[in-house]
Scaffold this motif. Structure first.
Motif, PDB file in Angstrom:
ATOM      1  N   PRO A  48     -24.670 -25.121  29.666  1.00  0.00           N
ATOM      2  CA  PRO A  48     -25.354 -25.151  30.963  1.00  0.00           C
ATOM      3  C   PRO A  48     -24.624 -24.294  32.010  1.00  0.00           C
ATOM      4  N   GLU A  49     -23.305 -24.333  31.976  1.00  0.00           N
ATOM      5  CA  GLU A  49     -22.512 -23.561  32.943  1.00  0.00           C
ATOM      6  C   GLU A  49     -22.749 -22.062  32.754  1.00  0.00           C
ATOM      7  N   TRP A  50     -22.770 -21.604  31.495  1.00  0.00           N
ATOM      8  CA  TRP A  50     -22.979 -20.183  31.224  1.00  0.00           C
ATOM      9  C   TRP A  50     -24.346 -19.747  31.741  1.00  0.00           C
ATOM     10  N   ILE A  51     -25.368 -20.534  31.446  1.00  0.00           N
ATOM     11  CA  ILE A  51     -26.728 -20.202  31.886  1.00  0.00           C
ATOM     12  C   ILE A  51     -26.787 -20.088  33.401  1.00  0.00           C
ATOM     13  N   MET A  52     -26.215 -21.063  34.091  1.00  0.00           N
ATOM     14  CA  MET A  52     -26.278 -21.053  35.559  1.00  0.00           C
ATOM     15  C   MET A  52     -25.430 -19.926  36.138  1.00  0.00           C
ATOM     16  N   ASN A  53     -24.301 -19.620  35.527  1.00  0.00           N
ATOM     17  CA  ASN A  53     -23.491 -18.488  35.989  1.00  0.00           C
ATOM     18  C   ASN A  53     -24.202 -17.158  35.728  1.00  0.00           C
ATOM     19  N   LYS A  67     -18.238 -20.888  29.160  1.00  0.00           N
ATOM     20  CA  LYS A  67     -18.847 -21.320  30.413  1.00  0.00           C
ATOM     21  C   LYS A  67     -19.180 -20.133  31.305  1.00  0.00           C
ATOM     22  N   GLY A  68     -18.787 -18.945  30.888  1.00  0.00           N
ATOM     23  CA  GLY A  68     -19.091 -17.755  31.661  1.00  0.00           C
ATOM     24  C   GLY A  68     -18.173 -17.607  32.855  1.00  0.00           C
TER      25      GLY A  68
END
Length: 164
Positions: A110-115, A56-57
């Motif tokens: 999605p969390e990784w991309i947004m982070n 999730k980053g």
């Protein structure tokens, strides 16, 4: 002659602006970057930046719920991408300054991309995939001052691109 000098200076300024926008923004000098490059490469040597990851980053996005694709949100995301991201990224697999983004929603959460969008410097410093991407592309992604809403719109645009 004066017009040629003016045109040259304008072109030089535009080129410097593009390099600054796509270059490092971590406040470090080139010497600092060179000194940390081996550490980054060593830390990311065992991570394939092209492989799928469930990480999730690092950042504030810890649980992103996805519904059916929202075309209106994706259209807004495309506008944000064009304004903020397209100088360094393509929505294909082609690398410019940063990696091509085709398939990013298949490889990253999605969390990784947004982070990554909202916290790129810390992601490159602390996240194994972020470190590996920096090691491969050798350019620090810069923070583009996007809001959380714009970040979500970008994610939706990436999802639309990957659904083709």
């Amino acid at each position: 002659m004066k017009t040629q000098k003016t045109l040259f200076l304008a072109a030089l300024l535009a080129g410097m602006t593009l390099l600054f926008a796509c270059g490092q923004s971590n406040g470090g000098s080139e010497a600092d970057t060179a000194a940390s490059a081996p550490e980054t490469a060593a830390a990311s040597a065992d991570v394939d930046p092209e492989a799928k990851s469930d990480s999730k980053g690092i950042g504030k996005f810890t649980n992103v719920k996805l519904d059916a694709l929202d075309p209106a949100m994706a259209a807004k995301g495309e506008a944000v991408f064009t304004a903020k991201c397209s100088a360094c990224h393509k929505m294909t697999d082609q690398k410019i300054v940063g990696p091509g983004l085709l398939g990013v929603t298949k490889r990253r959460t999605p969390e990784w991309i947004m982070n990554q969008i909202t916290n790129p410097v810390e992601m490159a410093a602390k996240d194994p995939v972020g470190k590996a991407l920096l090691g491969k592309h050798l350019t620090q992604m810069t923070f583009q001052d996007v809001t959380d809403e714009q970040t979500r719109q970008l994610l939706e645009y990436f999802r639309k691109n990957d659904s083709k």
